[in-house]
Design an enzyme around this catalytic site. Structure first.
Site, short mmCIF file in Angstrom:
data_model
loop_
_atom_site.label_atom_id
_atom_site.label_comp_id
_atom_site.label_asym_id
_atom_site.label_seq_id
_atom_site.Cartn_x
_atom_site.Cartn_y
_atom_site.Cartn_z
N ARG A 66 0.86 -1.19 0.00
CA ARG A 66 0.00 0.00 0.00
C ARG A 66 0.89 1.23 0.00
O ARG A 66 1.73 1.40 0.88
CB ARG A 66 -0.92 0.04 1.22
CG ARG A 66 -2.09 1.04 1.06
CD ARG A 66 -2.92 1.16 2.31
NE ARG A 66 -2.20 1.90 3.34
CZ ARG A 66 -2.15 1.55 4.63
NH1 ARG A 66 -2.75 0.45 5.04
NH2 ARG A 66 -1.47 2.29 5.49
N GLU A 72 4.43 7.23 2.70
CA GLU A 72 5.22 6.03 2.96
C GLU A 72 4.74 4.92 2.06
O GLU A 72 3.68 5.00 1.43
CB GLU A 72 5.12 5.61 4.43
CG GLU A 72 3.73 5.19 4.87
CD GLU A 72 3.67 4.76 6.33
OE1 GLU A 72 4.73 4.66 6.96
OE2 GLU A 72 2.57 4.50 6.82
N ASN A 85 4.01 0.76 2.39
CA ASN A 85 3.84 -0.33 3.34
C ASN A 85 4.04 -1.66 2.62
O ASN A 85 3.36 -1.95 1.62
CB ASN A 85 2.42 -0.29 3.93
CG ASN A 85 2.16 0.98 4.71
OD1 ASN A 85 2.52 1.09 5.87
ND2 ASN A 85 1.54 1.95 4.06
N SER A 118 -3.11 -2.78 5.87
CA SER A 118 -4.44 -3.08 6.41
C SER A 118 -5.55 -2.24 5.78
O SER A 118 -5.31 -1.32 5.02
CB SER A 118 -4.44 -2.87 7.92
OG SER A 118 -4.10 -1.53 8.23
N LYS A 132 11.74 2.79 6.55
CA LYS A 132 11.82 4.21 6.21
C LYS A 132 13.20 4.57 5.65
O LYS A 132 13.34 5.45 4.81
CB LYS A 132 11.52 5.06 7.44
CG LYS A 132 10.16 4.79 8.08
CD LYS A 132 9.01 5.07 7.14
CE LYS A 132 7.66 4.93 7.86
NZ LYS A 132 7.39 3.56 8.31
N LYS A 152 10.98 10.30 11.53
CA LYS A 152 10.37 8.97 11.42
C LYS A 152 11.36 7.87 11.79
O LYS A 152 12.49 7.84 11.25
CB LYS A 152 9.88 8.73 9.99
CG LYS A 152 8.68 9.58 9.58
CD LYS A 152 8.16 9.14 8.22
CE LYS A 152 6.82 9.74 7.92
NZ LYS A 152 6.23 9.17 6.68
N GLU A 171 6.23 0.44 11.81
CA GLU A 171 4.89 0.51 11.24
C GLU A 171 3.89 0.56 12.39
O GLU A 171 4.23 0.33 13.54
CB GLU A 171 4.62 -0.71 10.35
CG GLU A 171 5.61 -0.88 9.22
CD GLU A 171 5.58 0.26 8.23
OE1 GLU A 171 4.53 0.93 8.12
OE2 GLU A 171 6.60 0.49 7.57
N GLY A 172 2.63 0.86 12.05
CA GLY A 172 1.57 0.76 13.05
C GLY A 172 1.08 2.08 13.60
O GLY A 172 0.10 2.13 14.32
N ARG A 175 -7.96 7.44 4.58
CA ARG A 175 -8.01 7.70 6.02
C ARG A 175 -8.04 9.20 6.22
O ARG A 175 -7.26 9.93 5.60
CB ARG A 175 -6.79 7.11 6.73
CG ARG A 175 -6.83 5.62 6.92
CD ARG A 175 -5.53 5.13 7.50
NE ARG A 175 -4.41 5.41 6.60
CZ ARG A 175 -3.15 5.10 6.86
NH1 ARG A 175 -2.85 4.53 7.99
NH2 ARG A 175 -2.19 5.37 6.00
#
Length: 491
Positions: free
Chosen positions: A132, A149, A151, A156, A313, A371, A375-376, A458
């Site tokens: 993603r 970024e 992923n 998700s 990253k 950064k 993740e998360g 989002r």
């Protein structure tokens, strides 16, 4: 992300505010629609395996520039190929992460598995990437998209995002705006990702083998995960899905004579990691041993260890440097197109360039976000908080972080609906982050499947730095596509 008083405001899909009685009625319907269609999560504050809350959502879809949405969709197969090539470049990954693994224990543990697997040779040549790529529109460049970024692990919300389009279409229809539904692009993210997983299962070519989901001890985002599992079982009833934690894999797992992964008597064809991307998922060395066991097995991993490292990253920062893309992409026009989506990304290594970035961050911290290799959500440091964070680090410790230009997205206005939130909800200023899903499957020499696979949006309060829905900081949404020369849409 940043916004200020001079930030552009995108036109809403409909005129707001709504009359209070209409707002109360349609919000109540939308909450029930979300729960009845699985756009839901388990509560973190009052967890029960027997109950759900609707996932936070935006009542009506948020506007997003049509041209930039279409650009992101068209770019995804190129991004897929880029990340596949990066993952298979041992020299690049090793060199890029050399300083980071000296000070970041988690990345070092992942790299140690990578090094050991390389030493023995990959048992399984094929990998599957369910990727993603996340973007924000950047006001200072005419709302052109800039990559936040990429992923490569546990990408998700494809399951729930697929449900948001019909939910928000329902709301618009209830409000008398069915004529506007054509501006909401179809979203087949769930089918796209799951069909990719089944394509990997087909490559493994053992009809009795199963697909394994690696999960956390407690799954709050249960509906998004179960959508994937149930979709596979309903669409491909001959394929069985198992769910196991790393700890359970350590206890039950072993390798067969051909290095096939066995859980009891069941052979695993594909491993899909929905956990394993942050330190808290590894409770002991046993869990790291389980990860290594899986990486040495014949199962096709999503992601494989090299794909996981390609998503750090630090690698993202390295890819944004001049001439680096030419190592992985041959077409000059593709190099140009990908280069345009990068914002400024800066190393903080203990060298001349890294020290210059450090000084730049101290002088003008409001321009940047700091950064780590995580993740998360909830891990970044923003603006005025950056100097204190940097000054607490040694020169060596800094190399575990990267510095990134802050993106200034346009504002939208809307109603954000959260469990336990105000009724009626209040109009708030929001900003949105677009995620484009992609599927890529192949080995070091060939890519056999490569396609764009849907999207998600989002949205968060314009004053919030982080926007992770699972982390409780954002809301699910869908894009309503607008053109720069649109007449007033707010009718």
């Amino acid at each position: 992300m940043s916004s200020d008083a001079n930030t552009a405001v995108l036109r809403n899909c409909i005129r707001l505010p709504l009359a209070e009685d209409e707002l109360l009625e349609v919000t109540a319907k939308a909450k029930d629609y979300a729960i009845m269609h699985g756009a839901a999560m388990r509560s973190k504050t009052a967890f029960s395996p027997d109950s759900l809350n609707f996932a936070p959502f935006v009542l009506v879809p948020s506007s997003f520039p049509r041209k930039e949405f279409e650009k992101a969709v068209a770019l995804q197969p190129i991004i897929n190929r880029l990340m596949h090539n990066v993952a298979h470049d041992e020299e690049f990954i090793t060199t890029t992460l050399a300083e980071t693994i000296k000070v970041d224990e988690f990345t070092a543990n992942l790299f140690n598995i990578y090094r050991k697997v390389l030493a023995h040779g990959f048992t399984q040549a094929y990998s599957i990437g369910l990727l993603r790529s996340d973007y924000m529109a950047h006001v200072s460049e005419g709302c052109a998209i800039k990559q936040v970024e990429i992923n490569t692990v546990a990408s998700s919300f494809a399951g729930i995002a697929t449900q948001l389009v019909p939910q928000q279409k329902f709301v618009l229809s209830e409000l008398g705006h069915a004529d506007k539904l054509h501006n909401m692009p179809d979203n087949n993210a769930l089918a796209g990702l799951r069909d990719g997983m089944v394509k990997a299962w087909d490559i493994y070519a053992k009809p009795q083998a199963v697909i394994l989901f690696i999960i956390e001890d407690v799954s709050y985002n249960i509906c998004d995960q179960r959508f994937h599992e149930f979709y596979i079982r309903e669409t491909y009833p001959h394929i069985k899905v198992l769910r196991r934690t790393l700890t359970e894999v350590h206890r039950e797992g072993k390798l067969g004579q051909s290095k096939e992964l066995l859980l009891g008597s069941q052979e695993v064809a594909v491993i899909y990691f929905r956990a394993g991307y942050e330190p808290g998922h590894y409770h002991s060395q046993a869990d790291w041993d389980a990860r290594y066991l899986m990486e040495t097995s014949l199962a096709i991993k999503c992601p494989s260890i090299h794909y996981h490292l390609a998503g750090t990253k630090k690698v993202q920062q390295a890819l944004a440097q001049p001439a680096v893309l030419e190592r992985f992409i041959n077409d000059p026009e593709e190099i140009k197109a990908v280069g345009k989506i990068f914002t400024g990304l800066y190393s903080l290594d203990d060298n001349e360039a890294g020290n210059a970035s450090y000084e730049m961050a101290l002088r003008t911290p409001e321009r940047f976000v700091l950064k780590p290799q995580r993740e998360g959500g909830g891990n970044n440091v923003y603006g005025v908080d950056i100097p204190n964070a940097l000054e607490r680090m040694s020169r060596v410790e800094r190399s575990a972080w990267i510095l990134m230009d802050l993106i200034h997205p346009p504002l939208t206005k809307g109603y954000m609906v959260r469990p336990g939130g105000d009724m009626p909800p209040q109009i708030v200023d929001m900003v949105s982050e677009l995620g484009i899903f992609g599927v890529v499957i192949g080995d070091a020499e060939h890519i056999v499947h490569n396609y764009q696979a849907g999207h998600m949006l989002r949205t968060k309060l314009s004053t919030a730095n982080e926007g992770g829905v699972a982390a409780g900081l954002g809301a699910l949404d869908s894009p309503y596509l607008i053109d720069s020369d649109d007449e007033d849409e707010q009718k």
